[in-house]
Design an enzyme around this catalytic site. Structure first.
Site, PDB file in Angstrom:
ATOM      1  N   GLU A   1     -14.846 -51.612 -16.719  1.00 16.48           N
ATOM      2  CA  GLU A   1     -13.978 -50.403 -15.529  1.00 16.48           C
ATOM      3  C   GLU A   1     -15.021 -49.611 -14.627  1.00 16.48           C
ATOM      4  O   GLU A   1     -14.803 -50.044 -13.086  1.00 16.48           O
ATOM      5  CB  GLU A   1     -13.697 -49.778 -16.467  1.00 16.48           C
ATOM      6  CG  GLU A   1     -12.285 -48.784 -15.604  1.00 16.48           C
ATOM      7  CD  GLU A   1     -11.887 -47.964 -16.594  1.00 16.48           C
ATOM      8  OE1 GLU A   1     -12.440 -47.378 -18.119  1.00 16.48           O
ATOM      9  OE2 GLU A   1     -10.702 -46.691 -16.182  1.00 16.48           O
ATOM     10  N   HIS A   2     -15.736 -48.716 -15.455  1.00 10.95           N
ATOM     11  CA  HIS A   2     -16.760 -48.080 -14.195  1.00 10.95           C
ATOM     12  C   HIS A   2     -18.083 -48.772 -14.285  1.00 10.95           C
ATOM     13  O   HIS A   2     -18.276 -49.130 -15.536  1.00 10.95           O
ATOM     14  CB  HIS A   2     -16.606 -46.844 -14.841  1.00 10.95           C
ATOM     15  CG  HIS A   2     -15.371 -45.725 -14.874  1.00 10.95           C
ATOM     16  ND1 HIS A   2     -14.666 -45.303 -13.819  1.00 10.95           N
ATOM     17  CD2 HIS A   2     -14.316 -45.794 -15.691  1.00 10.95           C
ATOM     18  CE1 HIS A   2     -13.802 -45.237 -14.573  1.00 10.95           C
ATOM     19  NE2 HIS A   2     -13.398 -44.939 -15.074  1.00 10.95           N
TER      20      HIS A   2
HETATM   21  N1  LIG Z   1      -8.082 -47.231 -17.029  1.00  7.68           N
HETATM   22  C1  LIG Z   1      -7.571 -45.831 -15.945  1.00  7.68           C
HETATM   23  O1  LIG Z   1      -7.658 -46.049 -15.200  1.00  7.68           O
HETATM   24  C2  LIG Z   1      -7.124 -44.862 -17.464  1.00  7.68           C
HETATM   25  C3  LIG Z   1      -7.257 -43.572 -17.086  1.00  7.68           C
HETATM   26  C4  LIG Z   1      -6.939 -42.424 -17.676  1.00  7.68           C
HETATM   27  C5  LIG Z   1      -6.733 -42.623 -18.787  1.00  7.68           C
HETATM   28  N2  LIG Z   1      -7.081 -44.000 -19.373  1.00  7.68           N
HETATM   29  C6  LIG Z   1      -7.014 -43.940 -20.508  1.00  7.68           C
HETATM   30  O2  LIG Z   1      -5.794 -43.833 -20.766  1.00  7.68           O
HETATM   31  C7  LIG Z   1      -5.516 -43.548 -22.171  1.00  7.68           C
HETATM   32  C8  LIG Z   1      -4.282 -42.153 -22.151  1.00  7.68           C
HETATM   33  O3  LIG Z   1      -4.017 -42.136 -23.691  1.00  7.68           O
HETATM   34  P1  LIG Z   1      -3.620 -40.701 -24.328  1.00  7.68           P
HETATM   35  O4  LIG Z   1      -2.847 -40.605 -25.721  1.00  7.68           O
HETATM   36  O5  LIG Z   1      -3.986 -39.745 -24.234  1.00  7.68           O
HETATM   37  O6  LIG Z   1      -2.153 -40.494 -23.488  1.00  7.68           O
HETATM   38  P2  LIG Z   1      -0.726 -41.152 -23.532  1.00  7.68           P
HETATM   39  O7  LIG Z   1       0.481 -40.450 -22.473  1.00  7.68           O
HETATM   40  O8  LIG Z   1      -0.513 -42.943 -22.656  1.00  7.68           O
HETATM   41  O9  LIG Z   1      -0.011 -42.111 -25.093  1.00  7.68           O
HETATM   42  C9  LIG Z   1       0.216 -40.092 -25.507  1.00  7.68           C
HETATM   43  C10 LIG Z   1       1.460 -41.148 -26.149  1.00  7.68           C
HETATM   44  O10 LIG Z   1       2.053 -42.513 -26.700  1.00  7.68           O
HETATM   45  C11 LIG Z   1       2.884 -42.626 -27.473  1.00  7.68           C
HETATM   46  N3  LIG Z   1       2.918 -42.373 -29.105  1.00  7.68           N
HETATM   47  C12 LIG Z   1       1.501 -41.753 -29.309  1.00  7.68           C
HETATM   48  N4  LIG Z   1       1.709 -42.435 -30.868  1.00  7.68           N
HETATM   49  C13 LIG Z   1       2.705 -42.882 -30.919  1.00  7.68           C
HETATM   50  C14 LIG Z   1       2.679 -43.610 -32.236  1.00  7.68           C
HETATM   51  N5  LIG Z   1       2.073 -43.431 -32.784  1.00  7.68           N
HETATM   52  N6  LIG Z   1       3.872 -44.506 -32.585  1.00  7.68           N
HETATM   53  C15 LIG Z   1       4.464 -44.259 -31.115  1.00  7.68           C
HETATM   54  N7  LIG Z   1       4.047 -43.558 -29.679  1.00  7.68           N
HETATM   55  C16 LIG Z   1       2.908 -43.255 -30.026  1.00  7.68           C
HETATM   56  C17 LIG Z   1       3.940 -41.390 -27.072  1.00  7.68           C
HETATM   57  O11 LIG Z   1       4.837 -40.927 -26.197  1.00  7.68           O
HETATM   58  C18 LIG Z   1       2.506 -40.100 -26.571  1.00  7.68           C
HETATM   59  O12 LIG Z   1       3.328 -39.747 -25.992  1.00  7.68           O
HETATM   60  C19 LIG Z   1      -7.176 -43.171 -23.032  1.00  7.68           C
HETATM   61  O13 LIG Z   1      -6.989 -44.286 -23.755  1.00  7.68           O
HETATM   62  C20 LIG Z   1      -7.447 -43.092 -21.518  1.00  7.68           C
HETATM   63  O14 LIG Z   1      -8.521 -43.602 -21.653  1.00  7.68           O
HETATM   64  C21 LIG Z   1      -6.976 -44.895 -18.626  1.00  7.68           C
HETATM   65  N1  LIG Z   2     -11.604 -42.675 -16.740  1.00  9.56           N
HETATM   66  C1  LIG Z   2     -10.738 -42.588 -16.329  1.00  9.56           C
HETATM   67  C2  LIG Z   2     -10.072 -43.375 -16.073  1.00  9.56           C
HETATM   68  O1  LIG Z   2     -10.310 -44.342 -17.269  1.00  9.56           O
HETATM   69  C3  LIG Z   2     -10.269 -41.161 -15.582  1.00  9.56           C
HETATM   70  C4  LIG Z   2     -10.054 -40.328 -15.797  1.00  9.56           C
HETATM   71  C5  LIG Z   2     -10.020 -38.814 -15.705  1.00  9.56           C
HETATM   72  N2  LIG Z   2      -9.854 -38.024 -16.159  1.00  9.56           N
HETATM   73  C6  LIG Z   2     -10.623 -38.224 -16.928  1.00  9.56           C
HETATM   74  N3  LIG Z   2     -11.321 -39.361 -16.471  1.00  9.56           N
END
Ligand SMILES: NC(=O)c1ccc[n+]([C@@H]2O[C@H](COP(=O)([O-])OP(=O)(O)OC[C@H]3O[C@@H](n4cnc5c(N)ncnc54)[C@H](O)[C@@H]3O)[C@@H](O)[C@H]2O)c1
Ligand SMILES: N[C@H](CO)Cc1c[nH]c[nH+]1
Ligand SMILES: [Zn+2]
Length: 443
Positions: free
Chosen positions: A333-334
């Site tokens: 990704e990065h």
């Molecule tokens: N690829 C990208 O561009 C990018 C950018 C930013 C963040 N990310 C990733 O996004 C992800 C964000 O995840 P997060 O957890 O912080 O937030 P999220 O909002 O994606 O997930 C939280 C939600 O998941 C659900 N959940 C959690 N446990 C659960 C369960 N047991 N059963 C059913 N539903 C459940 C709930 O609805 C909760 O509100 C991280 O993995 C991060 O690395 C990726």
């Molecule tokens: N690294 C994430 C995308 O994979 C983006 C992000 C936002 N805040 C911190 N990190």
């Protein structure tokens, strides 16, 4: 004490090498069935399911008529935030907008492909889109800006945001401020698989939309996979991942520092330092414990799990070509390239969502405010998908126009091909019958 992996590529067999390339998203088996039940509940019960599932999953009390953020909440968020946070958001939105405005395609082009045969394309915005902004292991005003700004720049008429409520039932203040700064006013408190289903089917309070974009936990990824026949789920953006690619000229301390960036997102993240230089590998390895010790307990736990687990650590390649082959096979990704001559390596990198060149182009800067989108394809999908951008919020219609003078030659060639394929009505539509019906002499 954290144990950090040091993988010597030359000593691995093919199965072990393949294991290093795997990501969390490759195995969604434990998420798919519960996500399917969530999706069905939202399809059948709408807002009532959203409220019930928020209580069961996130332990938060919501009202079915209170999912949409109010004007008062936007105002309170703006009041509550520190001025420097608001300034940083406005600065980032400005850079993100400048970058994405550069992507806006010409509204239409039309070329004369042959005499009298005009062909081209017209770009128009998608009518309605949901931006998913995660809020599980932390708040993401950055993702708010990175999804909402390109949607607005593309001209999408109905942009809504879906984001999990805070434990108190509110919405993260910086995310609300960022939504407004990006030009979006409709923010709903709903998260995870529930949110994806709400966007796909619509509920009494949340409109059904054509597309959902934005990253999320495996719950979000699983629901997108289940609902791909109902809603455009865009580029696959799951748990964050990064490779720091360092040659012998790289500063090993900076390599160690930057290896921790994406590893701290969660235990499901992936992060590697890939180098062909043993000294860089060993010095980075020696520096890591003290850098990890600087982090708080939760982030320390996440990076330790990633760098000591099956999806992280230092990869020592036997040659620069092998280092590049690992990076391209991984399709991160990065990708941050640490070298005195980072541009010299650019040609060898063919598979990556984002390529950051040199020690000042830190992943953190790109995550928040450089301008390019931080929502990027994960799980190896950088092989065919690109970073989120204005194009993801638009679609193309092909445009064709044939003049009377151009018709004859095109009709003749098309009739031959239609006849070969056995399509009689196709052929008839460009036969002399057309000329007679159109009241003109045969072409
Ligand atoms: N690829 C990208 O561009 C990018 C950018 C930013 C963040 N990310 C990733 O996004 C992800 C964000 O995840 P997060 O957890 O912080 O937030 P999220 O909002 O994606 O997930 C939280 C939600 O998941 C659900 N959940 C959690 N446990 C659960 C369960 N047991 N059963 C059913 N539903 C459940 C709930 O609805 C909760 O509100 C991280 O993995 C991060 O690395 C990726
Ligand atoms: N690294 C994430 C995308 O994979 C983006 C992000 C936002 N805040 C911190 N990190
Ligand atoms: Zn990040």
């Amino acid at each position: 004490m954290t144990t950090i992996n040091l993988h010597e590529l030359a000593a691995l067999d093919e199965a072990q090498r393949q294991a290093l390339l795997a990501r969390t998203e490759a195995d969604l088996s434990t998420f798919l069935e519960p996500a399917r039940r969530i999706v069905e509940a939202v399809r059948e019960e709408g807002d009532a399911a959203i409220v019930r599932l928020a209580r069961e999953i996130d332990k938060v009390e919501l009202r079915p008529d209170g999912l949409l953020a109010t004007e008062e909440e936007f105002a309170a968020a703006e009041k509550a935030l520190e001025p420097e946070v608001k300034e940083a958001i406005l600065y980032a939105v400005d850079n993100i907008r400048r970058f994405h405005e550069k992507q806006v395609p010409e509204p239409m082009w039309l070329e004369e492909i042959r005499p009298g045969a005009f062909a081209g394309e017209r770009w128009t915005p998608i009518s309605s889109v949901a931006c998913y902004v995660p809020r599980g292991k932390g708040a993401f005003p950055s993702v708010m800006m990175m999804t909402a700004v390109p949607a607005v720049v593309a001209g999408v008429k109905e942009v809504i945001v879906l984001t999990p409520a805070t434990p108190e039932g509110g919405i993260d203040a910086a995310s609300l401020f960022a939504a407004k700064a990006s030009g979006v006013g409709k923010v709903y408190r709903v998260g995870g698989a529930v949110a994806v289903a709400a966007a796909a089917f619509g509920t009494a309070s949340i409109p059904k939309v054509a597309k959902i974009v934005g990253p999320g936990s495996p719950w979000v990824v699983a629901a997108k996979r289940l609902l791909a026949d109902h809603i455009d789920t865009g580029l696959p953006a799951g748990p964050s991942e990064a490779i720091i690619l360092a040659d012998a000229t790289a500063n090993p301390d900076l390599a160690a520092l930057d290896l921790l960036i994406e590893a701290e997102h969660g235990p499901d993240s992936s992060a590697y330092l890939v180098t062909d230089c043993r000294e860089v590998a060993e010095r980075a390895l020696a520096r890591l414990p003290e850098l990890i010790a600087n982090l708080g307990p939760q982030r320390r736990e996440f990076v330790s799990k990633v760098l000591g687990g099956p999806r992280g650590g230092i990869v020592l390649a036997p040659s620069w070509d092998e280092a590049l082959r690992f990076v391209n096979d991984y399709a991160p990704e990065h990708l941050e390239v640490l070298s005195d001559e980072p541009f010299a390596h650019l040609g060898g990198i063919t598979e990556a969502g984002e390529i950051l060149l040199g020690e000042n182009s830190v992943i953190t800067i790109a995550n928040f405010c450089l301008g390019p989108d931080c929502v990027l394809p994960t799980g190896g999908w950088a092989r065919s998908f690109s970073a989120l951008g204005v194009y993801d919020f638009m679609k193309r219609a092909s445009i064709g126009y044939v003049t009377k003078a151009g018709y004859g030659e095109l009709a003749r060639q098309a009739r031959v091909l239609a006849t070969y394929e056995g399509f009689e009505a196709h052929a008839q539509a460009v036969s002399p019958l057309r000329d007679r019906l159109a009241g003109r002499t045969e072409s």
